[in-house]
Design a protein around this motif. Sequence first.
Motif: not given
Length: 96
Positions: A52, A55, A81
């Motif tokens: 996360v 990102k 991920c």
Amino acid sequence: MRAAMFASTVLLAGCGSLASGQAERAHASRIQEALSAYETARRGGSALDMCVKAKLAAIAYGDAGQSANHQAWKAREQEDCRAAYAAMVPAGLAAE
């Protein structure tokens, strides 16, 4: 009348450069926050946390128009991920 138009044009031009500088500072702040959050996740978070946060860093770089850093963080995001997915899926199912 012309003097007033000239003065307003000069003032508006100055506002544009001020807004541009504020935008650059905002982008730099978002990037720094994202990198700090990623480092925190890397030191003590889960694989999903790293996914996360990577990102968010990629998005921050993309918003700032830094395409090389954006691409590098997109690659890191994909790697993190994949690791997060592998950590959540039972051993035999990840290969399917």
